[in-house]
Motif scaffolding. Structure first.
Motif, mmCIF file in Angstrom:
data_model
loop_
_atom_site.group_PDB
_atom_site.id
_atom_site.type_symbol
_atom_site.label_atom_id
_atom_site.label_comp_id
_atom_site.label_asym_id
_atom_site.label_seq_id
_atom_site.Cartn_x
_atom_site.Cartn_y
_atom_site.Cartn_z
ATOM 1 N N TYR A 234 0.647 -1.259 -0.059
ATOM 2 C CA TYR A 234 0.088 0.078 0.014
ATOM 3 C C TYR A 234 0.934 1.274 0.029
ATOM 4 N N MET A 235 2.052 1.257 0.504
ATOM 5 C CA MET A 235 2.874 2.486 0.384
ATOM 6 C C MET A 235 3.471 2.676 -0.971
ATOM 7 N N ARG A 236 3.689 1.443 -1.477
ATOM 8 C CA ARG A 236 4.019 1.575 -3.375
ATOM 9 C C ARG A 236 2.756 2.389 -3.947
ATOM 10 N N THR A 237 1.732 1.827 -3.387
ATOM 11 C CA THR A 237 0.620 2.307 -4.254
ATOM 12 C C THR A 237 0.560 3.857 -3.850
ATOM 13 N N ALA A 238 0.566 4.054 -2.633
ATOM 14 C CA ALA A 238 0.430 5.740 -2.224
ATOM 15 C C ALA A 238 1.631 6.499 -3.075
ATOM 16 N N ILE A 239 2.703 5.831 -3.259
ATOM 17 C CA ILE A 239 3.596 6.519 -4.052
ATOM 18 C C ILE A 239 3.204 6.732 -5.335
ATOM 19 N N ALA A 240 2.859 5.362 -5.970
ATOM 20 C CA ALA A 240 2.431 5.750 -7.350
ATOM 21 C C ALA A 240 1.252 6.658 -7.616
ATOM 22 N N LYS A 241 0.281 6.534 -6.785
ATOM 23 C CA LYS A 241 -0.609 7.753 -6.838
ATOM 24 C C LYS A 241 -0.206 9.141 -6.632
ATOM 25 N N GLY A 242 1.015 9.557 -6.312
ATOM 26 C CA GLY A 242 1.632 10.653 -6.057
ATOM 27 C C GLY A 242 1.417 11.500 -4.770
ATOM 28 N N LEU A 243 0.725 10.680 -3.794
ATOM 29 C CA LEU A 243 0.649 11.283 -2.390
ATOM 30 C C LEU A 243 1.522 12.042 -1.763
ATOM 31 N N GLY A 244 1.424 13.155 -1.114
ATOM 32 C CA GLY A 244 2.556 14.131 -0.576
ATOM 33 C C GLY A 244 3.380 13.476 0.414
ATOM 34 N N GLU A 245 4.618 14.175 0.552
ATOM 35 C CA GLU A 245 5.448 13.395 1.473
ATOM 36 C C GLU A 245 4.835 13.513 3.023
ATOM 37 N N HIS A 246 4.455 14.657 3.218
ATOM 38 C CA HIS A 246 3.663 14.725 4.542
ATOM 39 C C HIS A 246 2.616 13.502 4.888
ATOM 40 N N VAL A 247 1.911 13.277 3.935
ATOM 41 C CA VAL A 247 0.828 12.111 4.030
ATOM 42 C C VAL A 247 1.255 10.789 4.338
ATOM 43 N N MET A 248 2.133 10.613 3.512
ATOM 44 C CA MET A 248 2.818 9.203 3.547
ATOM 45 C C MET A 248 3.405 8.954 4.736
ATOM 46 N N LYS A 249 4.306 10.178 5.387
ATOM 47 C CA LYS A 249 4.862 9.998 6.636
ATOM 48 C C LYS A 249 3.863 9.903 7.672
ATOM 49 N N HIS A 250 3.052 10.692 7.936
ATOM 50 C CA HIS A 250 2.369 10.878 9.166
ATOM 51 C C HIS A 250 0.854 10.104 9.097
ATOM 52 N N ARG A 251 0.317 9.864 7.767
ATOM 53 C CA ARG A 251 -0.937 8.856 7.671
ATOM 54 C C ARG A 251 -0.487 7.350 7.710
ATOM 55 N N TYR A 252 0.645 7.128 6.861
ATOM 56 C CA TYR A 252 0.875 5.697 6.629
ATOM 57 C C TYR A 252 1.973 5.317 7.590
ATOM 58 N N LEU A 253 3.142 5.824 7.594
ATOM 59 C CA LEU A 253 4.208 5.636 8.527
ATOM 60 C C LEU A 253 3.888 5.905 9.842
ATOM 61 N N GLY A 254 3.439 6.952 10.176
ATOM 62 C CA GLY A 254 3.174 7.293 11.641
ATOM 63 C C GLY A 254 1.881 6.362 12.197
ATOM 64 N N LYS A 255 0.930 6.240 11.485
ATOM 65 C CA LYS A 255 -0.131 5.509 11.996
ATOM 66 C C LYS A 255 0.162 4.159 12.376
ATOM 67 N N ASN A 256 1.089 3.529 11.464
ATOM 68 C CA ASN A 256 1.460 2.166 11.904
ATOM 69 C C ASN A 256 2.602 2.069 12.824
ATOM 70 N N SER A 257 3.064 3.205 13.169
ATOM 71 C CA SER A 257 4.302 2.980 14.071
ATOM 72 C C SER A 257 3.738 3.283 15.307
ATOM 73 N N PHE A 258 2.553 4.285 15.405
ATOM 74 C CA PHE A 258 2.112 4.719 16.799
ATOM 75 C C PHE A 258 1.925 3.777 17.886
ATOM 76 N N ILE A 259 1.197 2.541 17.444
ATOM 77 C CA ILE A 259 0.820 1.477 18.594
ATOM 78 C C ILE A 259 2.205 0.968 19.153
ATOM 79 N N PRO A 260 3.007 0.391 18.592
ATOM 80 C CA PRO A 260 4.134 -0.306 19.028
ATOM 81 C C PRO A 260 5.121 1.009 19.763
ATOM 82 N N LEU A 261 4.937 2.125 19.450
ATOM 83 C CA LEU A 261 5.714 3.119 20.041
ATOM 84 C C LEU A 261 4.908 3.223 21.500
ATOM 85 N N LEU A 262 3.476 3.271 21.451
ATOM 86 C CA LEU A 262 2.878 3.468 22.536
ATOM 87 C C LEU A 262 3.059 2.362 23.621
#
Length: 320
Positions: free
Chosen positions: A221-249
């Motif tokens: 889904y990250m490759r799809t997001a890159i292919a769709k041309g989503l912004g860097e901020h969206v990919m960092k904090h919506r996809y990477l951040g959301k999936n990293s937050f629970i283990p971080l918590l």
């Protein structure tokens, strides 16, 4: 549900062991139990009548199982005994010191989480590039410093040499600050202890977020997001951040318990009036009721935070 029961059974067993150890420790120490409980200095001024009265007051003339029953009853009523050095109830002492420890730990945790999350996401997103290598080197470097050593360095350099920060305490002694001026004064006393704890703990948050981000970045889904041309901020904090937050918590809840213990040492270095300073003073004057009460409170908080971490981890595992 079975997994929850199995995990929390271990915590209940650990809590029972904690209660038994806290009860038995002063009674297993060599020497007279009254000396152990109130400190040997008091005995110099004590008559035989006073000594006998203390034996009765502490219930030491009764069988061990009755003493244990009374001890449990006291715990349920938050009665940890009486401090003969401070001439106060132990619970009152703990409640007067613990707010400063909570302020220190919660502030340190907030900044550790924030910095660890932001730097970990940046590092994971730019994995293998110059920014990632730079952040990784810095975090590994600062993680090697012991907290107390770092605290003493900050104290000598920023407080003694430069005079930018107070030498110790939680607020200026004999000051009549009120309102915003008092808050500023408290914050000035808080900065150096918080920076010390954050530097010691932030690398754990950073490494976990970075590693999770690197794994998530390889998902389809990250490759799809890159292919769709989503912004860097969206990919960092919506996809990477959301999936990293629970283990971080989960990690934050585990570290919270350790941070409470680490903060006790930092409080002694900065003469910060939290539970660490109370334990240090109690050890010096052999005030065992205070030591028993504070150890019980700290150990209970560590168990609670570890239990919360375990619960978050199990909940997250079920959803995956």
């Amino acid at each position: 549900m079975e997994k929850y029961k199995k995990v929390y059974k271990d915590y209940v067993a650990a809590f029972i062991c904690l209660i038994v150890l806290n009860f038995m420790l002063p009674r297993l120490l060599p020497g007279d139990p009254v000396t152990t409980l109130i400190g040997d200095q008091v005995l110099f001024e004590m008559t035989d009548e006073m000594y006998k009265k203390l034996v009765v007051d502490f219930g030491l003339d009764q069988p061990l199982y009755i003493q244990f029953f009374k001890y449990i009853k006291g715990l349920i009523q938050f009665d940890f005994g009486y401090s003969y050095f401070y001439k106060k109830k132990v619970i009152d002492l703990i409640f007067s010191y613990i707010p400063w420890t909570i302020l220190l730990v919660m502030t340190s945790m907030f900044f550790s989480l924030l910095i660890g999350y932001l730097t970990g996401i940046e590092s994971g997103y730019h994995h293998g590039k110059r920014l990632d290598k730079y952040l990784l080197s810095v975090m590994i470097f600062i993680s090697g410093f012991p907290q107390f050593f770092l605290g003493m360095l900050f104290l000598i350099f920023f407080s003694v040499q430069l005079g930018w920060f107070p030498l110790g305490g939680c607020e200026t002694a004999c000051s009549d600050f009120t309102g915003i001026h008092r808050i500023q004064d408290i914050l000035m006393h808080l900065i150096l202890p918080v920076i010390t704890i954050v530097i010691a703990e932030v690398s754990n948050m950073y490494l976990l977020t970075r590693n999770t981000s690197i794994i998530v970045r390889k998902k389809y889904y990250m490759r799809t997001a890159i292919a769709k041309g989503l912004g860097e901020h969206v990919m960092k904090h919506r996809y990477l951040g959301k999936n990293s937050f629970i283990p971080l918590l989960t990690m934050a809840a585990i570290i919270m318990g350790r941070m409470f213990v680490g903060a006790l040492l930092i409080e002694v270095v900065f003469s910060y009036p939290g539970l660490g300073s109370l334990i240090y003073e109690a050890i010096q004057v052999r005030d065992y009721p205070v030591l028993q009460g504070t150890f019980f409170m700290v150990a209970t908080m560590v168990l609670i935070f570890n239990g919360i971490a375990e619960g978050i981890h199990l909940k997250y595992s079920e959803r995956r």
